[in-house]
Scaffold this motif. Structure first.
Motif, PDB file in Angstrom:
ATOM      1  N   LYS A 148      -4.991   5.626 -17.443  1.00 22.03           N
ATOM      2  CA  LYS A 148      -5.001   4.771 -18.623  1.00 22.03           C
ATOM      3  C   LYS A 148      -5.132   3.313 -18.189  1.00 22.03           C
ATOM      4  N   PRO A 149      -5.625   2.448 -19.054  1.00 17.12           N
ATOM      5  CA  PRO A 149      -5.710   1.027 -18.689  1.00 17.12           C
ATOM      6  C   PRO A 149      -4.364   0.452 -18.252  1.00 17.12           C
ATOM      7  N   GLU A 150      -3.280   0.927 -18.805  1.00 18.17           N
ATOM      8  CA  GLU A 150      -1.960   0.417 -18.426  1.00 18.17           C
ATOM      9  C   GLU A 150      -1.535   0.867 -17.026  1.00 18.17           C
ATOM     10  N   ASP A 151      -2.290   1.752 -16.418  1.00 21.79           N
ATOM     11  CA  ASP A 151      -2.025   2.132 -15.021  1.00 21.79           C
ATOM     12  C   ASP A 151      -2.612   1.106 -14.045  1.00 21.79           C
ATOM     13  N   THR A 152      -3.343   0.158 -14.558  1.00 22.64           N
ATOM     14  CA  THR A 152      -3.933  -0.889 -13.720  1.00 22.64           C
ATOM     15  C   THR A 152      -2.853  -1.684 -12.999  1.00 22.64           C
ATOM     16  N   GLY A 153      -3.127  -2.015 -11.752  1.00 24.92           N
ATOM     17  CA  GLY A 153      -2.207  -2.826 -10.972  1.00 24.92           C
ATOM     18  C   GLY A 153      -2.274  -2.480  -9.510  1.00 24.92           C
ATOM     19  N   VAL A 154      -1.337  -3.026  -8.776  1.00 24.38           N
ATOM     20  CA  VAL A 154      -1.253  -2.749  -7.348  1.00 24.38           C
ATOM     21  C   VAL A 154      -0.250  -1.626  -7.126  1.00 24.38           C
ATOM     22  N   TYR A 155      -0.662  -0.665  -6.336  1.00 29.12           N
ATOM     23  CA  TYR A 155       0.206   0.462  -5.998  1.00 29.12           C
ATOM     24  C   TYR A 155       0.684   0.303  -4.567  1.00 29.12           C
ATOM     25  N   PHE A 156       1.980   0.383  -4.415  1.00 29.60           N
ATOM     26  CA  PHE A 156       2.618   0.215  -3.115  1.00 29.60           C
ATOM     27  C   PHE A 156       3.221   1.533  -2.647  1.00 29.60           C
ATOM     28  N   CYS A 157       3.038   1.811  -1.387  1.00 27.37           N
ATOM     29  CA  CYS A 157       3.706   2.916  -0.735  1.00 27.37           C
ATOM     30  C   CYS A 157       4.980   2.386  -0.091  1.00 27.37           C
ATOM     31  N   ALA A 158       6.048   3.166  -0.171  1.00 25.31           N
ATOM     32  CA  ALA A 158       7.307   2.749   0.423  1.00 25.31           C
ATOM     33  C   ALA A 158       7.959   3.935   1.127  1.00 25.31           C
ATOM     34  N   ALA A 159       8.779   3.611   2.104  1.00 28.66           N
ATOM     35  CA  ALA A 159       9.497   4.635   2.845  1.00 28.66           C
ATOM     36  C   ALA A 159      10.938   4.198   3.035  1.00 28.66           C
ATOM     37  N   ARG A 160      11.813   5.170   3.169  1.00 30.61           N
ATOM     38  CA  ARG A 160      13.200   4.852   3.465  1.00 30.61           C
ATOM     39  C   ARG A 160      13.780   5.885   4.412  1.00 30.61           C
TER      40      ARG A 160
END
Length: 116
Positions: free
Chosen positions: A85-97
């Motif tokens: 969806k258009p609202e999924d637009t943005g920067v996606y970050f991968c993270a680990a812990r």
């Protein structure tokens, strides 16, 4: 130390699919996850997976559309995004812990743009 790096972002149309990949290296992981930062907004949790058990969690906004998975032998994390969806637009970050609470390690992010 753990290093993570995302790949797979791009420009798609609403309704399309996209798969993000994250490569991790370093010490033993407890879990990995994906976060989304829309333009002008704070970073938000999308999905996570426990590294050993494969147990997953999702934000309500992506349940039924996104699937998080991992290949623990290759230290790869994936996010299959369907019905974008258009609202999924943005920067996606991968993270680990390496523990149960704080996300210690972050990638630089990959841009996803969904046009209407």
């Amino acid at each position: 130390q753990v290093a993570v790096a995302e790949a797979g972002g791009g420009l798609v149309q609403a309704g399309d699919s996209l798969r993000l990949t994250c490569a991790a290296s370093g010490r033993a992981l407890a879990s990995m996850g994906w976060f989304h930062q829309a333009p002008g907004k704070e970073r938000e949790f999308v999905a996570s997976i426990a590294w050993l058990t494969g147990s997953t969690e999702y934000a309500d906004s992506v349940k039924g559309r996104f699937t998080v998975s991992r290949d623990h032998t290759k230290y790869r994390l994936y996010l299959q995004m369907n019905s974008l969806k258009p609202e999924d637009t943005g920067v996606y970050f991968c993270a680990a812990r390496t523990g149960d609470t704080v996300w210690n390690y972050w990638g630089q992010g990959t841009q996803v743009t969904v046009s209407s």
